[in-house]
Design a protein around this motif. Structure first.
Motif, mmCIF file in Angstrom:
data_model
loop_
_atom_site.group_PDB
_atom_site.id
_atom_site.type_symbol
_atom_site.label_atom_id
_atom_site.label_comp_id
_atom_site.label_asym_id
_atom_site.label_seq_id
_atom_site.Cartn_x
_atom_site.Cartn_y
_atom_site.Cartn_z
ATOM 1 N N SER A 183 0.846 -1.314 0.020
ATOM 2 C CA SER A 183 0.053 0.076 -0.031
ATOM 3 C C SER A 183 0.797 1.291 -0.117
ATOM 4 O O SER A 183 0.430 2.198 -0.598
ATOM 5 N N LYS A 184 1.914 1.100 0.781
ATOM 6 C CA LYS A 184 2.950 2.325 0.668
ATOM 7 C C LYS A 184 3.442 2.764 -0.803
ATOM 8 O O LYS A 184 3.533 3.849 -1.148
ATOM 9 N N GLN A 243 0.697 4.347 -2.612
ATOM 10 C CA GLN A 243 0.514 5.622 -1.974
ATOM 11 C C GLN A 243 1.550 6.514 -2.522
ATOM 12 O O GLN A 243 1.313 7.634 -2.941
ATOM 13 N N THR A 267 1.102 7.411 -6.244
ATOM 14 C CA THR A 267 -0.127 8.116 -6.426
ATOM 15 C C THR A 267 0.354 9.752 -6.197
ATOM 16 O O THR A 267 -0.087 10.739 -6.914
ATOM 17 N N TRP A 305 -1.722 17.588 1.160
ATOM 18 C CA TRP A 305 -1.202 16.599 1.513
ATOM 19 C C TRP A 305 -1.011 16.575 3.117
ATOM 20 O O TRP A 305 -1.524 15.598 3.680
#
Length: 166
Positions: free
Chosen positions: A1-2, A5, A8, A21
């Motif tokens: 997932s990192k 992330q 993205t 952010w």
């Protein structure tokens, strides 16, 4: 997932410039988050990418069947991380790091893409939009971004140069 992330965040900064952010994801505290400088977002994304690489250095926890991109092959994930890092280095003009980059994606075998199936019946494993659009009755929701941009016209408004099909 990192990994996702970081990738993205980099894409958002590349395409949009300054983006929220540091205050994003805290609606009670920051109902209107401020946009952070794209360089700061890139620095945060690079740090997240380093965390992701550290996670993949651990050999446990990656399982086939739960990894829909590389089927548990952590070497391919590390190649992806190195490739994203190389791209980030190119963006921030760290050319020495780009030249020195190793263990990056160099063949289509390592491409980062989700492979939908081609099965039409029970179960339909195609992408849901593909399934909905490519039927005997024709397309429904698909709209080519290139075609829409072409029809809007060069000024991006409803000027007289707008394509009448719009």
């Amino acid at each position: 997932s990192k990994t996702l992330q970081a990738h993205t965040l980099m894409q958002l900064a590349d395409f949009l410039g300054d983006i929220p952010w540091s205050e994003a994801g805290k609606p009670n505290e920051f109902p209107k988050p401020k946009a952070d400088d794209s360089a700061e977002v890139y620095a945060a994304a690079i740090a997240i990418l380093a965390e992701a690489k550290a996670h993949f250095a651990i050999t446990t926890g990656i399982g086939t069947g739960t990894d829909l991109f590389y089927d548990g092959d952590q070497d391919k994930w590390i190649k992806l991380i190195n490739t994203i890092q190389m791209r980030a280095d190119l963006t921030v003009k760290n050319y020495a790091a780009v030249v020195a980059a190793t263990n990056v994606i160099e063949s289509t075998d390592d491409d980062f893409q989700f492979a939908y199936g081609t099965n039409v019946l029970t179960p339909d494993t195609r992408h849901p939009d593909y399934s909905a659009d490519y039927t005997n009755s024709g397309a429904s929701i698909y709209q080519s971004n290139w075609l829409i941009k072409t029809m809007v016209g060069p000024m991006g408004d409803d000027s007289e140069t707008t394509d009448p099909r719009r």
